[in-house]
Enzyme design. Structure first.
Site, PDB file in Angstrom:
ATOM      1  CD  GLU A 155     -31.709 -14.218 -59.997  1.00  0.00           C
ATOM      2  OE1 GLU A 155     -31.971 -14.056 -61.151  1.00  0.00           O
ATOM      3  OE2 GLU A 155     -31.900 -13.582 -58.881  1.00  0.00           O
ATOM      4  CD  GLU A 157     -35.611  -9.923 -61.696  1.00  0.00           C
ATOM      5  OE1 GLU A 157     -35.425  -9.756 -60.613  1.00  0.00           O
ATOM      6  OE2 GLU A 157     -34.910 -10.702 -62.145  1.00  0.00           O
TER       7      GLU A 157
END
Length: 289
Positions: A195, A289
């Site tokens: 990420e 998230e």
């Protein structure tokens, strides 16, 4: 519901989950969720990581979905994600998978947050023993990810640029570690996704161009990227164009608005973002998230 009403961790989460009406045909496009729920439906944000008791929901007594207040008449909920703390899973990966399918949940990701946050393990630490421990930790997730059909996420275990360590040296360590882990995962059909994280949280791999450069250096087909709209809003000139540049290298996608709240709480145009993502042929999960 306000997450402060859901307390008690493992003790109460199973009872909370037993009261939720989980929809097999629930919408998977975050733009639909942001546009609003059907009448009478409410979204519940469950804080994580938590340990989910590995017992069939039918064995748990029905209770109100909230903790600390009465449930409203006719109240229902959609749960799109529960975080599992792998250190506290009861019954092992096979039982977790069986119960997830019964719920039904699809187990999409295995994350390594505690490796960096709690233990300080990283691929770019000057101490070789720390680097090796980080590699071994990610490799230890491969059997679990294989059984669950999940992607292993590489977040801050990449580390940060430590004082006295040249950038080229840190990148060399990072490439070596990612190649080692990817090669170990390849035989099991497991993919790894790094990420890109904004400059305020790490000094290594902040944007998609750096991520694509890393993919080229690692040179393994099962190594790709997890893109997160919150980080992209900080680092990318155009989120949509960055998605198009990454293309088939996108293994997973996180959605959070400009203020790191749910889609619709900030200023990001998720209709445009998700349209660009779908146009690249992406058909996996969009995780909030």
């Amino acid at each position: 519901r306000d997450v402060r009403w859901i307390q008690g961790g493992e003790r109460d989460l199973g009872r909370v989950a037993a009261a939720l009406r989980l929809q097999r045909d629930r919408p998977r496009d975050v733009a639909q969720l942001a546009a609003g729920s059907p009448p009478g439906m409410r979204h519940v944000r469950v804080p994580g990581p938590v340990a989910v008791p590995c017992r069939p929901a039918g064995e748990l007594p029905p209770v109100p979905i909230s903790h600390g207040r009465p449930a409203e008449d006719g109240e229902q909920a959609i749960v799109e994600r529960l975080d599992l703390d792998v250190r506290r899973l009861l019954g092992g990966a096979d039982e977790v998978r069986r119960n997830a399918l019964r719920a039904p949940f699809e187990l999409a990701l295995v994350e390594e947050a505690q490796a960096w946050g709690e233990e300080g393990l990283s691929f770019t630490d000057p101490d070789e023993s720390v680097r090796m421990a980080a590699i071994q930790r990610i490799q230890s997730h491969i059997p679990l990810a294989e059984r669950l059909g999940a992607v292993i996420i590489i977040g801050l275990v990449r580390g940060v640029l430590k004082p006295g360590v040249p950038l080229n040296q840190a990148k060399s360590w990072l490439v070596e570690a990612l190649r080692t882990c990817s090669q170990a995962a390849r035989a099991s059909g497991v993919r790894l996704a790094l990420e890109p994280i904004n400059r305020y949280e790490t000094s290594l791999v902040n944007n998609t161009m750096e991520g694509l450069d890393l993919i080229e250096c690692v040179g393994e087909e099962n190594f790709g990227l997890l893109l997160d709209t919150f980080h992209m809003n900080i680092e990318e000139p155009s989120i949509e164009e960055s998605i198009r540049q990454c293309g088939q290298h996108i293994f997973h996608f996180h959605v959070a608005d400009s203020n790191r709240w749910y889609p619709g709480a900030g200023h990001l145009d998720f209709r445009s973002i998700l349209s660009a993502l779908r146009a690249m042929g992406y058909s996996s999960w969009d995780s909030g998230e």
